[in-house]
Design an enzyme around this catalytic site. Structure first.
Site, PDB file in Angstrom:
ATOM      1  CG  ASP A 137      18.788  11.244  -8.789  1.00  0.00           C
ATOM      2  OD1 ASP A 137      18.628  10.297  -9.585  1.00  0.00           O
ATOM      3  OD2 ASP A 137      18.744  12.440  -9.132  1.00  0.00           O
TER       4      ASP A 137
ATOM      5  CG  HIS B  69      -2.128   0.828   1.150  1.00  0.00           C
ATOM      6  ND1 HIS B  69      -2.387   1.848   2.036  1.00  0.00           N
ATOM      7  CD2 HIS B  69      -3.140   0.839   0.258  1.00  0.00           C
ATOM      8  CE1 HIS B  69      -3.530   2.432   1.703  1.00  0.00           C
ATOM      9  NE2 HIS B  69      -4.012   1.846   0.641  1.00  0.00           N
TER      10      HIS B  69
ATOM     11  CE  LYS C 207      -1.640   4.902  -0.772  1.00  0.00           C
ATOM     12  NZ  LYS C 207      -1.999   3.736  -1.487  1.00  0.00           N
TER      13      LYS C 207
END
Ligand SMILES: [Zn+2]
Ligand SMILES: [Zn+2]
Lengths: 171, 171
Positions: free
Chosen positions: A122, A115, A117
């Site tokens: 870099d 779940h 996000k």
């Protein structure tokens, strides 16, 4: 210059990808906005990656954001994607396309949700929040995405990415 | 002392609320853990609120976390809750209980999602991430919650809360 900031959604209009991170918009009557908004900032964060994009996002079905991953991959940025196994076949899913382009994608193999996000850019910059990569999240839902470069925090997300990347190795 | 940190879920075991933020655990064979984990940190963050808890979370159906809001409210902490209108009647939802206790809860009134998962504590501290307040998020899913006190960022979340609080006023 990367600044710690917050992006809130929904945006009132969809930002024009060509205008902000493409070769410029040549549409006579562009139906997308050329004004800065949260999505245009997100475009810029992703397009500014020089070395790597570690994307760990529950559902990815926005083609414009998929485009940016493909472009980065073609520009020799190391792109890796982790998403939820139950979301890869939904309408608009970008996952098969990303795999076809040669971007490695791994998924959990569980009825629980992958779940997260977040994206580590870099190895030094982080975007994290409630924001899934869908059209509904951009222009409908109430969502947030925080941009951070606090290395204490970013390095923990990098480690979490590496941990999940190994754990979700299909071999 | 509030430290900027990241909580990752799932936890291997559910943290014992009584042990960490209650009057102490008196169970002979407690089935919850007394070892620190992500949930025990979250308990502590919420229990340490002195003035206000502005909770803006898509779905709230963990009774232990609901308990902490009720306790805070009884201790004269100003608790306000925003959640998604389509989530208030699901199994285990804490919303009606919170309202019964006198905590004001507002919801969007839209088929789009009020998808945030953040809490502003005392106007100065922030928890935000992918984490909904459910049992599945605690002990099943891959989730994150970032604890921040960067005022540039916290104040933007405070403003977003106030904006939505006004927007979702039922009157
Ligand atoms: Zn355009
Ligand atoms: Zn116990």
């Amino acid at each position: 210059q990367f600044v710690e900031e917050v992006l809130f959604f929904p945006d009132a209009q969809i930002a024009c990808k060509e205008f902000f991170v493409g070769d410029g918009c040549r549409r006579l009557n562009c139906r997308f906005t050329h004004e800065h908004n949260s999505l245009s900032r997100l475009y810029t964060f992703l397009a500014d990656a020089k070395q790597s994009l570690d994307v760990c996002v529950f559902v990815i079905c926005c083609a414009d954001l998929g485009d940016l991953l493909v472009t980065a991959h073609k520009n020799n940025v190391r792109v890796r994607v982790i998403c939820d196994d139950e979301q890869i076949d939904i309408t608009g899913s970008q996952i098969w396309r990303l795999r076809k382009e040669g971007i490695p994608v791994r998924t959990d193999n569980s009825s629980y949700l992958m779940h997260h996000k977040f994206v580590v850019i870099d190895g030094t910059h982080l975007l994290t929040g409630s924001f899934n990569w869908t059209r509904q999240a951009i222009s409908g839902n109430q969502e947030n995405l925080v941009a951070l470069r606090n290395m204490r925090i970013v390095s923990q997300f990098s480690s979490e990415f590496e941990k999940l990347w190994k754990e979700f190795d299909p071999k």
